[in-house]
Every structure is written in C-alpha cells, then in structure tokens.
Design a protein around this motif. Structure first.
Motif, short mmCIF file in Angstrom:
data_model
loop_
_atom_site.label_atom_id
_atom_site.label_comp_id
_atom_site.label_asym_id
_atom_site.label_seq_id
_atom_site.Cartn_x
_atom_site.Cartn_y
_atom_site.Cartn_z
N THR A 256 0.83 -1.21 0.00
CA THR A 256 0.00 0.00 0.00
C THR A 256 0.87 1.26 0.00
N VAL A 257 1.92 1.26 0.81
CA VAL A 257 2.84 2.41 0.81
C VAL A 257 3.46 2.58 -0.57
N LYS A 258 3.86 1.47 -1.18
CA LYS A 258 4.44 1.53 -2.53
C LYS A 258 3.44 2.13 -3.52
N TYR A 259 2.18 1.71 -3.41
CA TYR A 259 1.17 2.18 -4.36
C TYR A 259 0.88 3.67 -4.20
N VAL A 260 0.71 4.13 -2.96
CA VAL A 260 0.35 5.55 -2.77
C VAL A 260 1.51 6.48 -3.10
N LYS A 261 2.71 5.94 -3.17
CA LYS A 261 3.84 6.75 -3.63
C LYS A 261 3.83 6.91 -5.15
N GLU A 262 3.26 5.90 -5.84
CA GLU A 262 3.29 5.91 -7.30
C GLU A 262 2.01 6.49 -7.92
N ARG A 263 0.91 6.47 -7.18
CA ARG A 263 -0.38 6.93 -7.70
C ARG A 263 -0.49 8.45 -7.56
N TYR A 264 -0.71 9.12 -8.67
CA TYR A 264 -0.77 10.59 -8.66
C TYR A 264 -2.20 11.08 -8.85
N GLN A 265 -2.52 12.14 -8.11
CA GLN A 265 -3.76 12.90 -8.30
C GLN A 265 -3.43 14.37 -8.10
N PHE A 266 -4.01 15.22 -8.94
CA PHE A 266 -3.77 16.68 -8.86
C PHE A 266 -2.27 17.00 -8.91
N GLY A 267 -1.53 16.16 -9.68
CA GLY A 267 -0.11 16.42 -9.85
C GLY A 267 0.76 16.02 -8.68
N ARG A 268 0.20 15.31 -7.72
CA ARG A 268 0.97 14.91 -6.53
C ARG A 268 0.73 13.44 -6.24
N PRO A 269 1.71 12.74 -5.66
CA PRO A 269 1.45 11.36 -5.22
C PRO A 269 0.42 11.37 -4.10
N VAL A 270 -0.55 10.48 -4.15
CA VAL A 270 -1.62 10.51 -3.16
C VAL A 270 -1.07 10.25 -1.75
N GLY A 271 0.09 9.62 -1.68
CA GLY A 271 0.69 9.37 -0.37
C GLY A 271 1.14 10.63 0.33
N SER A 272 1.19 11.73 -0.40
CA SER A 272 1.60 13.00 0.22
C SER A 272 0.44 13.69 0.91
N PHE A 273 -0.80 13.21 0.70
CA PHE A 273 -1.95 13.82 1.34
C PHE A 273 -1.95 13.49 2.83
#
Length: 377
Positions: A256-273
């Motif tokens: 899951t950590v790996k995925y949220v680092k790679e998945r982008y929304q609004f120009g940012r990785p979702v893991g940064s939310f």
C-alpha cells in the motif's frame, strides 16, 4: 548467536533466521508470485505440490521443529514461525499449516518413543508425507477433547469432522477419537477416509469435511497423553498463526505504501496527502505491535516458558484484528484496482478473515486470557 540471558525473551531475528527468510522468500517469489497464486485459485489443483516438495524437503522446512534424533533439523518454533510469516506474505498454496504445524505438533506432543510416532515424524520431517490434524480449523487451545469420532469395537474409527485444514492434500490424518479406553490420537491413511472439500472464503488454504466409516487406524497416543498432545498442537498452531497474520499485515502495508507513492492525483502522489499519511502511520504502528506479539509468542513456544498460553492468547488477540484491518485498508487505499479480482489484495483479506476464525477468534482468546491472569469481569 543471541546475547540475551536465559529466560529473557528475544524478539529480534538472528542471522540464521534472516538467512532462512531470504531462502523462503526467494523461493516464493520465484514459484508463488501473485500472478501464479491468483491463477491457481481458478484451477482444479489448488495446492502446488511441486513447490511443497521444494519447501518441505529441499529447504527442510517440514522438519524445522522436529528433533534431529527423530529425523528433523532440531530448530524451534522461532524458525517455523518465520516460515509462517513468509507464507502470510505470499499466500503460497502449500499445506504447511496442516502438516508441519498441526499434525507434526500433535505427534511431538505425544510419546515420541512410540514406534508409530517415530515412523510418522521421520516421514513428515523429510517431506515424504503430508499430514493433517482432523479437528475443525476453528478449534481453540482450550477446547474440550472432541468426541465426533468414535473407536469401534474392532479398533477402527467412525465419525465425521468438519472444516479440516489441508485435509484434501493430506496422505495421513491424525484423528482424535474416543473409545472404551478413553480419548486417543490415531493415524488414518487418507485413502481410508472420505475427504470432501467444501467451499471456503480463503481460496489459498482449503478446508474439507472428513468422514470415517470403520476406517483402519493405528493408535499414536493413549488416554494418558492424547488430551495434552492435542492441546499442545492447538496452542502451538495458534501461536504460529500470529506470525502468518503478521506476514499478511506486513505485505499489505508494504504494498500500500508503494502504491500511494506511485499513484498521482492533482499532480501529486496521493501518499503525500495528510489524511493518507495518518492512515499509513496508524497501520505502521499496528504492524509493529503485531510483530512484537507474534515474535514473543514464537520465542515463548521455542523456549517452553510457563507463560506460553498467555503469550499465545495475547498474540492472537492482537494479530488477528490487525491483519484484517491492514487488508481492508490495502483494498481501500489501492482505489479501483484494489477492488478487482486481478489484484491479489482480495486474497489477503480473505486469508485474514479466515485466520480471524481459525484456532479461535480474538474475542475467544481475550476471554481465555482473562481466566489465565485471574481477571474478574
């Protein structure tokens, strides 16, 4: 080599254990990757017996906890727990729980000078034989000795046992039965029983109903030893299952950590939310908690300390809900792909939910823990 004093719990992994982990993980990565496991769930051969032979015989995993004089490697529950942890990470379709953990532990808890016990342990440890313990997978360490199978007047067995783990892959069944002489454990060759797989939530660990009708049997433990041997097997299995639940949680968090680092929304990785960071942090703390509980249970089982039952109850009470929670979060945080059959996340949730019932629910273990520490409710 450990630096802890005798009797002091050691929750760290030794160099030998890390080497074993690397070997098992490499094997599973090569032969039991997510695609291979997913594909096998759709076939008529749910167990990968080629992989099993490599794991059990070539790597020696089947005989880890069996003493050298009985044909094993003389290791301990710590090493077996490490294999269980890797099984939780990979969901490799092999009958490890039924054969190595449940059946072998039942025989180790019996009289190990008994001729039949010695014979079976040697074959199980060498990976030449697959075993299963004929009790419902939901059985708990504090369960009463089962009475669903009776010893007939001629020494054969008759009765029915439901939801037996790995029974459909087994070549020998270790069956608790009661007769005129009281409770006992008996070895029954699998062809002498009617074994029928039932539909289960977990497609990577099959359960089956076992029917015995005047089945020839060999006694492996009498009334003096059978109840203790069965309790030993169920206690050991419950303690080691916590390591499998740890492996499930660890895989779910890592992926899951790996995925949220790679998945982008609004120009940012979702893991940064920030909200997702908080959820990841919560999962991390839960996995650390699960690791401490599972390792303590494994170390306590290996050392044979007096607080084994307490350690096992604590491990199951903590690791069971943590495995389910991390699997649920993995599916949710993977978004749309996590909801599909093509992604393996659903297999981990199914294993976690099945393990939640296996060998006692978390609530059952908490209730048992209360009696062990004299807690008045």
């Amino acid at each position: 080599m450990t630096t802890t004093e005798p009797g002091t719990p050691d929750l760290l992994y030794s160099e030998v254990e890390e080497d074993l982990r690397a070997s098992v993980r490499d094997l599973f990565a090569d032969q039991a990757g997510a695609a291979a496991v997913l594909a096998r769930t759709e076939t008529s051969e749910p167990y990968d017996l080629k992989l099993w032979r490599t794991l059990a015989a070539d790597l020696g995993a089947a005989g880890l906890a069996v003493p050298e004089e009985l044909g094993g490697h003389g290791a301990s529950a710590r090493e077996t727990a490490l294999v269980m942890e890797e099984l939780g990470r990979s969901l490799a379709p092999v009958p490890f729980l039924g054969s190595v953990v449940l059946a072998t532990s039942a025989l180790l808890g019996a009289d190990t000078t008994h001729e039949v016990v010695v014979e079976l342990l040697a074959k199980l440890a060498a990976g030449e034989l697959i075993g299963a313990l004929a009790v419902p997978l939901s059985s708990t360490p504090d369960s009463a000795f089962p009475e669903s199978v009776k010893v007939d007047a001629d020494g054969t067995l008759s009765g029915r046992v439901t939801s037996v783990a790995d029974a459909s892959a087994a070549e020998v069944l270790i069956v608790p039965a009661t007769g005129a002489d009281g409770p006992g454990l008996y070895a029954v060759e699998a062809p002498a029983a009617q074994v029928t797989e039932v539909i289960s939530l977990d497609l990577t660990r099959r359960i089956a109903d076992v029917v015995l009708d005047n089945a020839p049997a060999r006694q492996v433990s009498d009334a003096a030893h059978a109840p203790a041997a069965l309790k030993h097997a169920l206690t050991t299995a419950a303690g080691l299952l916590a390591s499998e639940q740890l492996g499930i949680a660890d895989w779910c968090l890592t992926e899951t950590v790996k995925y949220v680092k790679e998945r982008y929304q609004f120009g940012r990785p979702v893991g940064s939310f920030q909200s997702l960071k908080h959820r990841m942090a919560t999962l991390y703390l839960e996995v650390v908690n699960a690791r401490a509980a599972a390792r303590y249970a494994a170390d306590t089982l290996a050392a044979g300390r007096d607080d084994v039952e307490i350690a096992v109850a604590v491990a199951q009470a903590r690791c069971s809900p943590i495995a389910v929670h991390t699997a649920e979060e993995a599916i949710q945080l993977h978004g749309g792909i996590g909801m599909t059959w093509e992604h393996p996340a659903h297999l981990y949730l199914k294993r976690a939910k099945s393990d939640e019932i296996a060998l006692g629910t978390a609530g059952r273990h908490r209730a048992h823990l209360a009696t062990l520490i004299d807690l008045t409710l």
